[in-house]
Design an enzyme around this catalytic site. Structure first.
Site, PDB file in Angstrom:
ATOM      1  N   HIS A 207       0.807  -1.216   0.000  1.00  0.00           N
ATOM      2  CA  HIS A 207       0.000   0.000   0.000  1.00  0.00           C
ATOM      3  C   HIS A 207       0.842   1.269   0.000  1.00  0.00           C
ATOM      4  O   HIS A 207       0.306   2.374   0.001  1.00  0.00           O
ATOM      5  CB  HIS A 207      -0.947   0.005   1.218  1.00  0.00           C
ATOM      6  CG  HIS A 207      -0.231  -0.057   2.534  1.00  0.00           C
ATOM      7  ND1 HIS A 207      -0.127  -1.203   3.273  1.00  0.00           N
ATOM      8  CD2 HIS A 207       0.415   0.894   3.234  1.00  0.00           C
ATOM      9  CE1 HIS A 207       0.542  -0.962   4.383  1.00  0.00           C
ATOM     10  NE2 HIS A 207       0.878   0.308   4.387  1.00  0.00           N
ATOM     11  N   ASP A 237      -0.474  -7.570   0.570  1.00  0.00           N
ATOM     12  CA  ASP A 237       0.105  -6.280   0.929  1.00  0.00           C
ATOM     13  C   ASP A 237       1.627  -6.350   0.863  1.00  0.00           C
ATOM     14  O   ASP A 237       2.319  -6.355   1.876  1.00  0.00           O
ATOM     15  CB  ASP A 237      -0.350  -5.861   2.334  1.00  0.00           C
ATOM     16  CG  ASP A 237      -0.124  -4.370   2.579  1.00  0.00           C
ATOM     17  OD1 ASP A 237       0.387  -3.692   1.664  1.00  0.00           O
ATOM     18  OD2 ASP A 237      -0.456  -3.895   3.678  1.00  0.00           O
ATOM     19  N   SER A 335       1.683  -4.696   7.971  1.00  0.00           N
ATOM     20  CA  SER A 335       0.626  -4.248   7.069  1.00  0.00           C
ATOM     21  C   SER A 335      -0.191  -3.137   7.713  1.00  0.00           C
ATOM     22  O   SER A 335      -0.346  -2.064   7.141  1.00  0.00           O
ATOM     23  CB  SER A 335      -0.287  -5.424   6.703  1.00  0.00           C
ATOM     24  OG  SER A 335      -1.400  -4.996   5.962  1.00  0.00           O
TER      25      SER A 335
END
Length: 458
Positions: A207, A237, A335
């Site tokens: 991300h 992720d 994450s």
């Protein structure tokens, strides 16, 4: 006298050019010799027992209909949840402790599929608690009473082994972490170093930024780190940042943990529930805790991510993307999560093993002091900057301003004596000087011949 001076100048020029060629060749040879060698790398777990311990192997052997996960007890012994006495006997024979339960891994899988097919509610997450033989569904403070009620109805339809829990804070991805890397996409931190055998990369959270994001180690954009070249988010992720110079450099297999100390990373594996782990990040330093669940699903505002490692290691904005490890074994990159290091919370990690497999890269590792053994995990501390750019992490997006590539970057690289550029420039300059001196001599000889010819025959 004038001709004697010219001959002397030509001789000096030729000698200087030849000397420049020898000097340039020496500089290039030294730069090539000092280039970092291809790093040692491993694809998955190192030789010996994987980090997950014998319990994971027994679960795989006995099958999903007869088991319900495994974990490490407080005394360090492996415990395997089983659904029948025959499976329990096999677990005892293997040296682990069995625990009889009602629901199997198949039941858990079915429950996860039902929850996943329900209307998506941001701010919710679910995972299997092997120790209580339940699926735990969590909702953060952003989930409305109406959405929570609807999700509770879905859980009730699954059965009595789904536990609903409200949690404080919000489930968010968190950019920053360890020592920062910055781009116009936001601020993150580097994770573990990986390689495809030809080039080196930083493994970090997906991300952090889209493909093509250029990362720097400073706000002025002078120290380029690399460019994002692939990854997955949401769904997973993880992402890869290719180093601008192609190589990670010295110490690529070491995770910095603050106070000038580091931990050698010697392998990679999947963790076990109950395993003690460490996480480093720039906001809260080095922290420890344990793995509480595997294969967790989190509904972030940006999208759903599945297959995560759940833990009770605290984390705060700025810690995301940092490395999670245990006894020198790489386990995950941060994450996101909820809570903070004052009140506690839940933190989720992308498993490193899955990222390596999907990206077709290997983890860069460091030999131990004895040539192979991993360094023991450090004690937790409040040290800041717990991971260096060759070690760290990412999470929730923080706008960054002033990231403009500096035109002096290329010149500084060409001038760096550690690179082959200066040597090549010296060689090129020497060749030009040598060719020029020979041309000048030939031109002077031609003119002298013409003068002699004119005086004799004119």
């Amino acid at each position: 006298m004038r001709h004697a001076r010219r001959r002397a100048v030509r001789r000096v020029t030729r000698l200087a050019a030849v000397g420049g060629l020898l000097l340039g060749a020496t500089m290039v040879t030294h730069a090539v010799a000092s280039e970092p060698r291809a790093p040692d790398a491993v694809p998955f777990a190192t030789a010996g027992e994987p980090a997950a311990g014998p319990g994971a192997g027994l679960v795989s052997k006995l099958g999903t209909s007869r088991t319900a996960g495994s974990w490490i007890a407080d005394d360090g012994r492996a415990v395997v949840a089983v659904t029948d006495e025959e499976a329990a006997a096999e677990v005892r024979e293997a040296g682990a402790e069995p625990k009889m339960v009602r629901h199997s891994m198949d039941d858990f899988k079915s429950a996860a599929e039902t929850l996943g097919s329900a209307p998506r509610v941001p701010g919710t997450a679910w995972a299997v608690d092997y120790r209580t033989n339940e699926v735990v569904v969590r909702g953060d403070s952003t989930v409305s009473a109406d959405d929570w009620s609807k999700l509770t109805e879905v859980a009730d339809g699954i059965g009595g082994f789904v536990r609903m829990e409200r949690s404080g804070g919000t489930f968010t991805t968190r950019i920053n972490g360890a020592r920062p890397i910055l781009s116009t996409a936001g601020r993150c931190s580097a994770g573990f170093n990986v390689t495809d055998g030809k080039r080196d990369f930083i493994l970090t959270a997906g991300h952090c930024g889209p493909d093509g994001s250029v990362w720097f180690a400073d706000n002025q954009g002078r120290q380029e780190v690399g460019t994002t070249v692939g990854g997955s988010f949401p769904g997973d992720d993880y992402s890869l940042i290719e180093y601008a110079g192609g190589r990670a450099g010295e110490g690529a297999g070491v995770v910095a943990v603050g106070d000038g100390k580091g931990v050698r990373i010697t392998g990679v594996a999947d963790p076990a529930v109950g395993q003690r782990v460490f996480r480093s990040g720039s906001t809260s330093g080095l922290r420890d805790g344990e793995v509480t669940a595997l294969d967790a699903t989190v509904n972030y505002p940006e999208g759903t991510v599945s297959g995560l490692i759940e833990s009770n290691v605290c984390a705060e904005p700025g810690d995301s993307g940092g490395p999670m490890f245990s006894e020198g074994i790489a386990l995950g990159v941060t994450s996101g999560g909820s809570g903070d290091c004052r009140t506690g919370g839940t933190t989720y990690f992308q498993p490193v093993t899955k990222a390596l497999a999907q990206l077709d890269v290997r983890l860069v590792v460091a030999p131990g002091a004895d040539g192979g053994a991993a360094a023991p995990s450090p004690a937790p501390s409040d040290a800041q900057g717990a991971a260096a750019p060759d070690a760290a992490s990412p999470g929730s997006s923080t706008p960054v301003r002033g990231i403009v590539p500096d035109a002096s970057t290329l010149l500084s690289r060409l001038a760096d004596p550690r690179n082959v550029g200066p040597g090549l420039l010296v060689i090129a300059g020497s060749l030009v000087a040598l060719v020029a001196s020979r041309w000048i001599r030939a031109e002077q000889d031609r003119k002298a011949y013409r003068r002699h010819y004119s005086a004799t025959w004119g």
